[in-house]
Design a protein around this motif. Structure first.
Motif, PDB file in Angstrom:
ATOM      1  N   LEU A  15      52.830  40.768  35.690  1.00 19.93           N
ATOM      2  CA  LEU A  15      51.875  39.980  36.477  1.00 19.93           C
ATOM      3  C   LEU A  15      51.463  40.746  37.727  1.00 19.93           C
ATOM      4  O   LEU A  15      50.292  40.740  38.124  1.00 19.93           O
ATOM      5  CB  LEU A  15      52.490  38.629  36.855  1.00 19.93           C
ATOM      6  N   LEU A  19      47.749  41.871  38.743  1.00 21.85           N
ATOM      7  CA  LEU A  19      47.219  41.420  40.039  1.00 21.85           C
ATOM      8  C   LEU A  19      46.746  42.609  40.875  1.00 21.85           C
ATOM      9  O   LEU A  19      45.656  42.578  41.459  1.00 21.85           O
ATOM     10  CB  LEU A  19      48.294  40.638  40.786  1.00 21.85           C
ATOM     11  N   PHE A  22      43.587  44.013  39.412  1.00 23.11           N
ATOM     12  CA  PHE A  22      42.493  43.080  39.712  1.00 23.11           C
ATOM     13  C   PHE A  22      41.990  43.325  41.130  1.00 23.11           C
ATOM     14  O   PHE A  22      40.785  43.456  41.369  1.00 23.11           O
ATOM     15  CB  PHE A  22      42.987  41.641  39.546  1.00 23.11           C
ATOM     16  N   LEU A  23      42.923  43.404  42.080  1.00 27.43           N
ATOM     17  CA  LEU A  23      42.568  43.635  43.485  1.00 27.43           C
ATOM     18  C   LEU A  23      41.952  45.015  43.679  1.00 27.43           C
ATOM     19  O   LEU A  23      41.050  45.186  44.510  1.00 27.43           O
ATOM     20  CB  LEU A  23      43.805  43.478  44.376  1.00 27.43           C
ATOM     21  N   GLY A  60      43.954  43.147  34.039  1.00 28.87           N
ATOM     22  CA  GLY A  60      43.647  42.981  35.458  1.00 28.87           C
ATOM     23  C   GLY A  60      42.366  43.673  35.855  1.00 28.87           C
ATOM     24  O   GLY A  60      41.543  43.130  36.608  1.00 28.87           O
TER      25      GLY A  60
END
Length: 199
Positions: A15, A19, A22-23, A60
């Motif tokens: 995860l 994350l 994604f960022l 992500g």
């Protein structure tokens, strides 16, 4: 930043990788060149599965590409350029960066989405002209996913092989990415000059 990335990945596992990637797409200063080699190194220690790490990074990244795609689709080129010139310094994006990515997209079309997913410095921005150019979301996701698998897989494998020297990947890719970006810009300028000469 390295310590922050390590803490998130250590505490959240797959995860955390998803994350962070994604960022990384929303805020380009966060480097995938550090995130995914670290994930590969963690997999080499037996704490993660390398296939799962790659999958988390790809998911992500692709999800992170969508906000920029829809920003281009619904806000348009002029508004985005004005916004980038006014506020883009916080995420290191300027109006010129948007123009550069749009020229690339105009020249290469859907192939640009695939190719630019593997080019540091352009990876995030290529989503904008895809949205501005009203590229359909399905081929955008397909080309983005294929390019991302190649890029994320390469970085993760490098970290896996290098072990605790995974940070070397970022050190070597930093100058290489600048050379690649410069070559792309020069190539684009040559193409534009040739087209004008033909006209």
């Amino acid at each position: 930043m390295t310590e922050w990335i390590v803490n998130i990945m250590t505490s959240l596992g797959y995860l955390g990788i998803g994350l962070l990637m994604f960022l990384e797409n929303l805020f380009p200063p966060i480097p995938s060149e550090l995130i995914m080699p670290l994930a590969g190194f963690t997999a080499a220690q037996g704490k993660l599965n390398i296939v799962g790490a790659i999958a988390a990074g790809v998911i992500g990244t692709v999800i992170g590409a969508l906000p920029w795609y829809y920003a281009g689709k619904f806000l348009g080129e002029e508004r985005l350029r004005g916004w980038a010139d006014k506020y883009g310094k916080w995420i290191t994006i300027t109006g010129k960066d948007i123009d550069r990515s749009k020229h690339w997209f105009d020249k290469h079309g859907v192939k640009a989405v695939l190719l630019c997913r593997m080019v540091p410095g352009v990876r995030t921005l290529i989503s904008l002209p895809a949205g501005i150019g009203d590229m359909h979301v399905v081929p955008f996701l397909i080309y983005s996913t294929v390019g991302t698998i190649l890029w994320v897989g390469l970085l993760t494998a490098a970290g896996y092989i290098l072990g605790d020297h995974y940070q070397i990947v970022e050190e070597y890719l930093a100058p290489v990415s600048k050379i690649v970006l410069a070559a792309l810009v020069i190539g684009l300028i040559i193409v534009i000059i040739r087209r004008r000469q033909r006209r």
